[in-house]
Scaffold this motif. Structure first.
Motif, PDB file in Angstrom:
ATOM      1  N   ALA A 439      47.629  24.391  54.159  1.00 46.42           N
ATOM      2  CA  ALA A 439      47.073  23.552  53.092  1.00 46.42           C
ATOM      3  C   ALA A 439      48.165  23.051  52.162  1.00 46.42           C
ATOM      4  N   LEU A 440      49.233  23.860  52.039  1.00 43.55           N
ATOM      5  CA  LEU A 440      50.311  23.486  51.112  1.00 43.55           C
ATOM      6  C   LEU A 440      51.157  22.332  51.642  1.00 43.55           C
ATOM      7  N   ALA A 441      51.049  22.137  52.952  1.00 46.84           N
ATOM      8  CA  ALA A 441      51.875  21.079  53.540  1.00 46.84           C
ATOM      9  C   ALA A 441      51.550  19.725  52.941  1.00 46.84           C
ATOM     10  N   ASP A 442      50.319  19.606  52.438  1.00 54.40           N
ATOM     11  CA  ASP A 442      49.927  18.321  51.855  1.00 54.40           C
ATOM     12  C   ASP A 442      50.435  18.144  50.432  1.00 54.40           C
ATOM     13  N   GLN A 443      50.899  19.254  49.836  1.00 55.21           N
ATOM     14  CA  GLN A 443      51.392  19.164  48.459  1.00 55.21           C
ATOM     15  C   GLN A 443      52.706  18.383  48.436  1.00 55.21           C
ATOM     16  N   PRO A 444      52.887  17.540  47.419  1.00 54.10           N
ATOM     17  CA  PRO A 444      54.155  16.809  47.354  1.00 54.10           C
ATOM     18  C   PRO A 444      55.298  17.753  47.005  1.00 54.10           C
ATOM     19  N   VAL A 445      56.249  17.883  47.908  1.00 52.40           N
ATOM     20  CA  VAL A 445      57.432  18.717  47.635  1.00 52.40           C
ATOM     21  C   VAL A 445      58.619  17.773  47.490  1.00 52.40           C
ATOM     22  N   ARG A 446      59.104  17.642  46.250  1.00 48.40           N
ATOM     23  CA  ARG A 446      60.187  16.676  46.011  1.00 48.40           C
ATOM     24  C   ARG A 446      61.423  17.416  45.514  1.00 48.40           C
ATOM     25  N   PRO A 447      62.328  17.751  46.410  1.00 49.16           N
ATOM     26  CA  PRO A 447      63.505  18.454  45.918  1.00 49.16           C
ATOM     27  C   PRO A 447      64.249  17.585  44.896  1.00 49.16           C
ATOM     28  N   ALA A 448      64.356  18.084  43.699  1.00 49.38           N
ATOM     29  CA  ALA A 448      65.055  17.345  42.645  1.00 49.38           C
ATOM     30  C   ALA A 448      66.550  17.429  42.835  1.00 49.38           C
ATOM     31  N   GLU A 449      67.010  18.596  43.302  1.00 54.21           N
ATOM     32  CA  GLU A 449      68.403  18.733  43.670  1.00 54.21           C
ATOM     33  C   GLU A 449      68.441  19.737  44.805  1.00 54.21           C
ATOM     34  N   PRO A 450      69.440  19.724  45.644  1.00 59.00           N
ATOM     35  CA  PRO A 450      69.447  20.633  46.783  1.00 59.00           C
ATOM     36  C   PRO A 450      69.405  22.073  46.313  1.00 59.00           C
ATOM     37  N   ILE A 451      68.802  22.922  47.059  1.00 56.22           N
ATOM     38  CA  ILE A 451      68.763  24.320  46.670  1.00 56.22           C
ATOM     39  C   ILE A 451      69.369  25.171  47.766  1.00 56.22           C
ATOM     40  N   ALA A 452      69.852  26.327  47.345  1.00 56.64           N
ATOM     41  CA  ALA A 452      70.623  27.149  48.258  1.00 56.64           C
ATOM     42  C   ALA A 452      69.779  28.297  48.785  1.00 56.64           C
ATOM     43  N   ALA A 453      68.775  28.002  49.516  1.00 56.05           N
ATOM     44  CA  ALA A 453      67.980  29.060  50.079  1.00 56.05           C
ATOM     45  C   ALA A 453      67.728  28.656  51.532  1.00 56.05           C
ATOM     46  N   ILE A 454      66.932  28.947  52.286  1.00 50.66           N
ATOM     47  CA  ILE A 454      65.757  29.672  51.876  1.00 50.66           C
ATOM     48  C   ILE A 454      65.021  30.000  53.152  1.00 50.66           C
ATOM     49  N   GLY A 455      64.507  31.143  53.238  1.00 49.35           N
ATOM     50  CA  GLY A 455      63.748  31.495  54.435  1.00 49.35           C
ATOM     51  C   GLY A 455      62.381  30.835  54.402  1.00 49.35           C
ATOM     52  N   PRO A 456      61.533  31.199  55.317  1.00 48.94           N
ATOM     53  CA  PRO A 456      60.205  30.589  55.339  1.00 48.94           C
ATOM     54  C   PRO A 456      59.396  30.959  54.108  1.00 48.94           C
ATOM     55  N   ALA A 457      58.669  29.995  53.599  1.00 50.92           N
ATOM     56  CA  ALA A 457      57.825  30.277  52.443  1.00 50.92           C
ATOM     57  C   ALA A 457      56.665  31.161  52.876  1.00 50.92           C
ATOM     58  N   THR A 458      56.377  32.132  52.050  1.00 47.99           N
ATOM     59  CA  THR A 458      55.271  33.042  52.369  1.00 47.99           C
ATOM     60  C   THR A 458      54.188  32.966  51.305  1.00 47.99           C
ATOM     61  N   ALA A 459      54.466  32.203  50.252  1.00 49.06           N
ATOM     62  CA  ALA A 459      53.490  32.166  49.152  1.00 49.06           C
ATOM     63  C   ALA A 459      53.594  30.817  48.465  1.00 49.06           C
ATOM     64  N   THR A 460      52.806  30.662  47.434  1.00 54.02           N
ATOM     65  CA  THR A 460      52.884  29.424  46.646  1.00 54.02           C
ATOM     66  C   THR A 460      53.103  29.766  45.185  1.00 54.02           C
ATOM     67  N   ILE A 461      53.648  28.808  44.490  1.00 52.05           N
ATOM     68  CA  ILE A 461      53.819  28.976  43.053  1.00 52.05           C
ATOM     69  C   ILE A 461      53.233  27.752  42.358  1.00 52.05           C
ATOM     70  N   ARG A 462      52.388  28.034  41.366  1.00 56.46           N
ATOM     71  CA  ARG A 462      51.783  26.918  40.635  1.00 56.46           C
ATOM     72  C   ARG A 462      52.354  26.903  39.223  1.00 56.46           C
ATOM     73  N   SER A 484      62.832  22.476  42.791  1.00 51.78           N
ATOM     74  CA  SER A 484      62.545  21.795  44.052  1.00 51.78           C
ATOM     75  C   SER A 484      61.454  20.742  43.906  1.00 51.78           C
ATOM     76  N   ILE A 485      60.609  20.882  42.869  1.00 48.93           N
ATOM     77  CA  ILE A 485      59.563  19.862  42.688  1.00 48.93           C
ATOM     78  C   ILE A 485      59.681  19.179  41.320  1.00 48.93           C
ATOM     79  N   GLY A 486      60.849  19.335  40.706  1.00 45.55           N
ATOM     80  CA  GLY A 486      61.116  18.594  39.467  1.00 45.55           C
ATOM     81  C   GLY A 486      60.401  19.138  38.245  1.00 45.55           C
ATOM     82  N   VAL A 487      60.046  20.417  38.263  1.00 46.64           N
ATOM     83  CA  VAL A 487      59.460  21.011  37.043  1.00 46.64           C
ATOM     84  C   VAL A 487      60.612  21.456  36.141  1.00 46.64           C
ATOM     85  N   PRO A 488      60.621  20.960  34.907  1.00 48.73           N
ATOM     86  CA  PRO A 488      61.778  21.296  34.065  1.00 48.73           C
ATOM     87  C   PRO A 488      61.699  22.711  33.489  1.00 48.73           C
TER      88      PRO A 488
END
Ligand SMILES: Cc1cc2nc3c(=O)[nH]c(=O)nc-3n(C[C@H](O)[C@H](O)[C@H](O)COP(=O)(O)OP(=O)(O)OC[C@H]3O[C@@H](n4cnc5c(N)ncnc54)[C@H](O)[C@@H]3O)c2cc1C
Ligand code: FES
Length: 543
Positions: A439-462, A484-488
């Motif tokens: 279900a999360l695949a439909d969420q807009p994921v907009r990396p604001a800047e590259p990040i240095a991770a990351i294994g497979p996501a196992t959860a969500t963060i709101r 990763s989604i531009g939240v300041p």
């Protein structure tokens, strides 16, 4: 004077004159005999007698003469006094033209003296008031410095057997020390310390005193626009906290390090940088214990050097042991200055070990810092407070050694320098995000800047305030997920020490490797450090 009195005085003057004359004659006779007998002592006595006789003759004669000239009594006395004191005869002064019988020159001189005295008294008053205000400021400042910050986790150190020492106040820690200052500073000078380490001296743009106070060991956060992105990194203020006209940071150029390369490559003297300061609880002001052991490796020497410089500046009476490890003699940062300080301060003991010294004239210890080196260098190390800063591997090894040597964990304070997690991926590494929840695949994921991770996501963060949701991998921090989604979420150190990234956890559970910047109250109030918080479960945070 009545005629009778005059007669009586005249008779007395006559008697004095005659007695003096007889004395002179007798003394002259005695003097001759003494001369004949070659008796110097007797000659001296006779000469004294002769002088006394002459005095009587002279005063008697003066009085007789005055009586003969008909002078008044006070005049006679004055004349005699003037004669005795070799003063010129009485002059007749014209009547004074000034006030109170004083002439104008006299009055002007007195007025000038009175004005000068008044000015001196005013200056003294002002000085006393300013000194009192300064003393008051220092008392309040030392109270601020002495108070252990709630977030600092400065554990109590066992009281050593030695007698307690009196600790001077921290002169630079002004009352506003705890406040985070944000502004700009000018790079006033750049010094090369080793082939890949430079010191940057910052001054207030207008040239005044540095606009914030700090404790030895605190750091400042520099930010710059690098390649169109705002990048921030933290750097220890390595200069002495007793120095108020500038602050210095000593920066190692990291391979492929975004900010350190920018500093070495692009920043020149005269440039203006954005600065936030001060932050951090890895501090030592001298009030915490009566001796200190500072152990460091590589560029990790900077917070230790800040303490050494400050403690030497204030002539701290405690013993300071600095044990430093560098790769080669070329990489020994601050070597000259430490040698100089050690010559001047008997309480400063510096031991350095070079991992590789073959082919050089290095006479000191070689190899990594060992248990034997620490035991030999620092007597009774188990009873002393230890500050440790260096590369992660070295820190882990030294911690184990300190534990072997009986140093309680509570006596060891450490600081790690990063790398700043998630700030920049290592070359070639790209973002890998696998969504566990389809279900999360439909969420807009907009990396604001590259990040240095990351294994497979196992959860969500709101993020409740921004109303955005992102996948969360176990190894990913809340801050990285936010970016990763531009939240300041504001940040500075990214290593859990400054507290800039504090955020409230609304739902879920997180683990934090370092939570030094949080007070117990904040923890119980579900405040987290976004740069440290990770989770394997779903989260909701207030950002
Ligand atoms: C409290 C504090 C005080 C500090 N004081 C000093 C100081 O006095 N002097 C000093 O020189 N530094 C200090 N640092 C370190 C400094 O903040 C930076 O971390 C350092 O300069 C590197 O930043 P950078 O942007 O150059 O490197 P970055 O671009 O952040 O990279 C650092 C290094 O790590 C590698 N790297 C980056 N990201 C990853 C990743 N995800 N995985 C693997 N490798 C990665 C890079 O290739 C590079 O070699 C301090 C840090 C803290 C937290
Ligand atoms: S950014 Fe400093 S504690 Fe998180």
């Amino acid at each position: 004077m009545s005629a009778e009195e005059r007669k009586s005085f005249e008779a007395k003057a006559q008697v004095r004159f005659s007695a003096g004359l007889a004395e002179v004659a007798a003394a002259e006779d005695e003097l001759r005999h003494a001369h004949a007998a070659k008796d110097a002592a007797a000659a001296e006595r006779a000469a004294r007698r002769l002088r006394d006789g002459l005095n009587d003759v002279s005063s008697g004669a003066a009085a007789l003469r005055a009586f003969a000239e008909g002078k008044p009594g006070p005049q006679i006395a004055r004349d005699w006094f003037r004669q005795q004191m070799n003063l010129p005869p009485d002059a007749v002064h014209p009547p004074s033209s000034g006030l109170f019988g004083l002439d104008w020159i006299h009055l002007a001189a007195m007025a000038a003296l009175a004005t000068v005295s008044l000015l001196l008294m005013v200056a003294y008053g002002v000085r006393t008031r300013r000194a009192a205000a300064l003393a008051d400021r220092l008392v309040r400042a030392s109270a601020t410095a002495g108070a252990t910050p709630a977030t600092a986790k400065v554990e109590s150190v066992p009281t050593p057997a030695a007698a307690p020492v009196t600790v001077p106040t921290v002169p630079t820690t002004r009352p506003e020390a705890a406040k985070l200052w944000k502004g700009q500073l000018r790079v006033a000078a750049i010094f090369t310390e080793t082939p890949n380490v430079r010191t940057y001296r910052f001054r207030e743009i207008g040239g005044g005193p540095i606009p914030f106070s700090f404790c030895p060991g605190q750091f400042m956060t520099l930010s710059a626009d690098i390649g169109g992105k705002l990048i921030r990194r933290s750097y220890t203020i390595a200069s002495s906290a007793a120095q108020t006209s500038y602050v210095e940071t000593t920066i190692k150029r990291e391979d492929a390090g975004v900010f350190s390369e920018h500093m070495h490559r692009d920043v020149s003297e005269g440039d203006i940088l954005d600065v936030m300061a001060p932050s951090g609880a890895f501090t030592f002001t001298g009030a915490e214990s009566d001796s200190v052991v500072l152990i460091g490796g590589g560029v990790g020497i900077t917070p230790l050097m800040a303490a050494v410089r400050y403690l030497c500046d204030i002539a701290w009476p405690g013993e300071i042991f600095l044990v430093y490890g560098a790769r080669t003699t070329e990489d020994f940062i601050f070597r000259d200055e430490l040698e100089h300080l050690q010559r001047r301060h008997a309480k400063l003991h510096v031991v350095a070990s070079m991992v590789r010294a073959t082919g050089t004239s290095w006479m000191g210890p070689e190899g990594p810092i060992t248990k034997a080196l620490l035991a030999d260098t620092v007597p009774d190390i188990a009873s002393r407070r230890v500050h440790l800063c260096g590369p992660p591997g070295m820190m882990a090894a030294i911690r184990a050694i300190l534990s072997d040597l009986g140093v309680p964990a509570a006596s060891i304070k450490t600081e790690a320098f990063g790398p700043a997690r998630g700030a920049v991926p290592p070359p070639g590494q790209t973002l890998v995000v696998e969504l566990a929840d389809k279900a999360l695949a439909d969420q807009p994921v907009r990396p604001a800047e590259p990040i240095a991770a990351i294994g497979p996501a196992t959860a969500t963060i709101r993020f409740a305030v921004s109303n955005k949701t992102a996948p969360l991998a176990p190894d990913q921090t809340v801050l990285e997920a936010a970016e990763s989604i531009g939240v300041p979420i504001d940040y500075a150190c990214r290593v859990g020490t400054c507290g800039t990234c504090k955020t409230k956890l609304v739902e879920g559970k997180v683990t934090m490797e370092i939570d030094e910047a949080l007070s117990p109250e904040e923890k119980s109030d579900n405040i987290i450090l976004a740069c440290q918080a990770k989770s394997i479960g779903n989260l909701v945070v207030q950002a």
